[in-house]
Design an enzyme around this catalytic site. Structure first.
Site, mmCIF file in Angstrom:
data_model
loop_
_atom_site.group_PDB
_atom_site.id
_atom_site.type_symbol
_atom_site.label_atom_id
_atom_site.label_comp_id
_atom_site.label_asym_id
_atom_site.label_seq_id
_atom_site.Cartn_x
_atom_site.Cartn_y
_atom_site.Cartn_z
ATOM 1 N N PRO A 75 0.832 -1.204 0.000
ATOM 2 C CA PRO A 75 0.000 0.000 0.000
ATOM 3 C C PRO A 75 0.872 1.261 0.000
ATOM 4 O O PRO A 75 1.803 1.373 0.783
ATOM 5 C CB PRO A 75 -0.800 -0.122 1.306
ATOM 6 C CG PRO A 75 -0.812 -1.585 1.612
ATOM 7 C CD PRO A 75 0.514 -2.102 1.132
ATOM 8 N N GLU A 76 0.561 2.197 -0.885
ATOM 9 C CA GLU A 76 1.355 3.412 -1.003
ATOM 10 C C GLU A 76 0.938 4.450 0.035
ATOM 11 O O GLU A 76 -0.210 4.513 0.445
ATOM 12 C CB GLU A 76 1.204 4.006 -2.409
ATOM 13 C CG GLU A 76 1.778 3.127 -3.508
ATOM 14 C CD GLU A 76 1.664 3.780 -4.874
ATOM 15 O OE1 GLU A 76 1.223 4.943 -4.945
ATOM 16 O OE2 GLU A 76 2.006 3.124 -5.869
ATOM 17 N N LYS A 91 1.471 4.729 3.177
ATOM 18 C CA LYS A 91 0.952 4.191 4.429
ATOM 19 C C LYS A 91 2.047 3.951 5.458
ATOM 20 O O LYS A 91 1.840 3.259 6.446
ATOM 21 C CB LYS A 91 0.187 2.886 4.177
ATOM 22 C CG LYS A 91 -0.998 3.044 3.236
ATOM 23 C CD LYS A 91 -2.030 4.027 3.786
ATOM 24 C CE LYS A 91 -3.231 4.152 2.860
ATOM 25 N NZ LYS A 91 -4.213 5.131 3.368
ATOM 26 N N SER A 134 6.937 1.610 0.990
ATOM 27 C CA SER A 134 6.629 1.296 -0.416
ATOM 28 C C SER A 134 7.626 1.933 -1.377
ATOM 29 O O SER A 134 8.050 1.302 -2.349
ATOM 30 C CB SER A 134 5.209 1.745 -0.759
ATOM 31 O OG SER A 134 5.035 3.143 -0.559
ATOM 32 N N SER A 135 8.011 3.175 -1.130
ATOM 33 C CA SER A 135 8.953 3.840 -2.038
ATOM 34 C C SER A 135 10.335 3.204 -1.961
ATOM 35 O O SER A 135 10.994 2.992 -2.982
ATOM 36 C CB SER A 135 9.032 5.337 -1.722
ATOM 37 O OG SER A 135 9.427 5.558 -0.384
ATOM 38 N N ALA A 138 11.042 0.128 -1.204
ATOM 39 C CA ALA A 138 11.000 -1.186 -1.853
ATOM 40 C C ALA A 138 11.131 -1.049 -3.361
ATOM 41 O O ALA A 138 11.856 -1.822 -4.014
ATOM 42 C CB ALA A 138 9.710 -1.909 -1.492
ATOM 43 N N ASP A 144 14.550 2.576 5.868
ATOM 44 C CA ASP A 144 13.659 1.850 4.967
ATOM 45 C C ASP A 144 14.438 1.060 3.919
ATOM 46 O O ASP A 144 14.177 -0.125 3.685
ATOM 47 C CB ASP A 144 12.712 2.822 4.277
ATOM 48 C CG ASP A 144 11.660 3.379 5.218
ATOM 49 O OD1 ASP A 144 11.697 3.029 6.415
ATOM 50 O OD2 ASP A 144 10.815 4.169 4.757
#
Length: 445
Positions: free
Chosen positions: A147-148, A150, A154-155, A157, A199
């Site tokens: 899910p973006e 959130k 996500s970025s 990854a 991240d």
């Protein structure tokens, strides 16, 4: 909305169906030229169990790689174009410009509907430049179930998956840590996000079902600690978007470096101080940028700027990394203690962390409500703790509990949130790079 089965106990294993399906699609896709190898990489999302915004102050963070993931496929071309596709999104850039245009000029192209290109083409641009690679073109395909916006990485990854695939097909010789740091730089430069490195390191080096203990000075792996099989972790999507590039996060990051400058400690990182070593008398609760600039020339953070007209939460933002670093160390130690008391204490550490986010101005009513409902359910319903994930200000809430408490967590998510994410899988380093050629493939580490 992406959902997975919660829990990260010892019996949970990665289902590589997503990667296998992606590779089959790459083999048959008309997007890639026949007869030319395509490199495929995978990077999971991450769950920020503890640490969060202490990463940019040299703190210890505890990160869990999620089951949801981003996949990237890259193939070199000779047509002078760089083309990236993800779902219904497509962006095309000139290979020469990607390799040689000024970074400011390149960043200006990643706006509006092409803003996502910052996370795909931005990393490629830095890779080609830093390594001096011959570059005549590239095709990149990206698919993500994370899910973006959130707070689930996500970025990062996408950046790491693209970098691993692009580095493999272009012959770059960078190590895994260096690729992760390159992803962080790309997000700072092209997306304008003053992010730390936790991240990118978590999605690169995380191990399935284990907490990656990362000391962000700048990116040193301390340990990878298996979670007990009697403990599960979930993320409740609050339904509110989160962005590291947002104003609240920027203010808090800048305020932490303002506090560092006011304290003038004899250490390189703020989190090297013990909480009782930071004298609050030197830390105003709130401070206008203009007043700070009368006392100091600036701050030691290349991605933050003190704005004279902005008021900063200096005390809370400065003390949080010190306190969170101590909480993360305590958390790791408690994993070796008898579980019942240890899990309760770990939960309290998470609640303390969440309160610290709120003092910094990174709390919102929705995530506060979710945390409070978890606290009210408590140990009698198998729930130990909760806190907002990542940069706060919306996004997801991390919940810690017994695996059998999943129905209660799901009920909270359905009542107050927009979805539930859980499970775990290996990081990009463990997946390696798959070379897909025609109808055959082979794995490279």
């Amino acid at each position: 909305m992406a959902t997975t089965t919660p829990g990260v106990g010892g019996s949970a294993r990665l289902d590589l169906g997503d990667a296998e399906s992606f590779c089959r699609g790459v083999r048959s896709s008309a997007f890639f030229a026949s007869g030319v190898p395509v490199a495929v990489a995978r990077a999971p999302g991450r769950l920020d169990v503890l640490g969060g915004i202490s990463d940019y102050s040299g703190g210890l963070v505890l990160e869990l790689p999620l089951r949801v993931a981003a996949l990237a496929a890259a193939q070199p071309t000779e047509d002078g174009r760089v083309v990236a596709v993800s779902g219904g999104r497509r962006i095309t850039a000139d290979a020469e410009a990607l390799a040689h245009a000024s970074l400011d000029e390149l960043a200006a192209t990643f706006t509006g509907r092409d803003a996502w290109g910052a996370y795909v083409l931005g990393p490629v641009a830095l890779l080609v430049r830093d390594q001096g690679l011959p570059f005549a073109g590239l095709r990149v395909l990206v698919s993500s179930s994370i899910p973006e916006a959130k707070g689930l990485g996500s970025s990062a990854a996408v950046e790491v998956a693209v970098l691993r695939a692009a580095a493999a097909c272009l012959g770059a010789g960078l190590g895994l840590r260096e690729l992760a740091l390159l992803g962080q730089r790309a997000e700072q430069i092209f997306a304008g996000a003053p992010c730390g490195v936790m991240d990118q390191m978590a999605v690169m080096h995380g191990r399935e079902g284990e907490l990656l203990a990362l000391l962000c000075r700048p990116a040193e792996i301390v340990a990878s600690v298996p979670l007990p099989h009697t403990l599960a972790v979930w993320a409740i999507d609050s339904g509110l978007p989160h962005a590291v590039s947002g104003d609240a996060y920027r203010r808090v990051r800048c305020a932490a470096f303002m506090g560092y400058a006011l304290l003038e400690p004899a250490v390189d990182h703020l989190a090297e101080l013990e909480p009782d070593e930071a004298d609050p008398r030197f830390l105003p609760e709130r401070m206008l940028g203009a007043d700070f600039l009368l006392l100091r020339e600036g701050i030691a953070d290349p991605v933050s700027v003190v704005e004279p007209a902005v008021e900063y939460p200096v005390r809370a933002a400065t003390l949080f990394p010190l306190e969170e670093h101590a909480r993360a160390r305590t958390f790791l130690g408690l994993l070796d203690e008898p579980p019942d008391d240890a899990f309760r204490r770990i939960g309290e550490l998470m609640y303390e962390s969440h309160a610290g986010y709120s003092r910094c101005g990174l709390g919102v009513p929705r995530t506060d409500e979710i945390v409070e409902v978890v606290r009210e359910a408590g140990t009698r319903e198998g729930l130990f703790g909760a806190r907002v994930s990542g940069g706060g200000s919306g996004g997801s809430v991390v919940v810690l509990g017994r695996p059998e408490a999943e129905p209660r967590v799901r009920a909270i998510a359905e009542s107050l949130g927009a979805g539930l994410v859980g499970g775990s899988s290996p990081g990009a380093a463990r997946f390696g790079v798959r070379i897909v050629h025609g109808r055959a493939g082979r794995d490279l580490g």
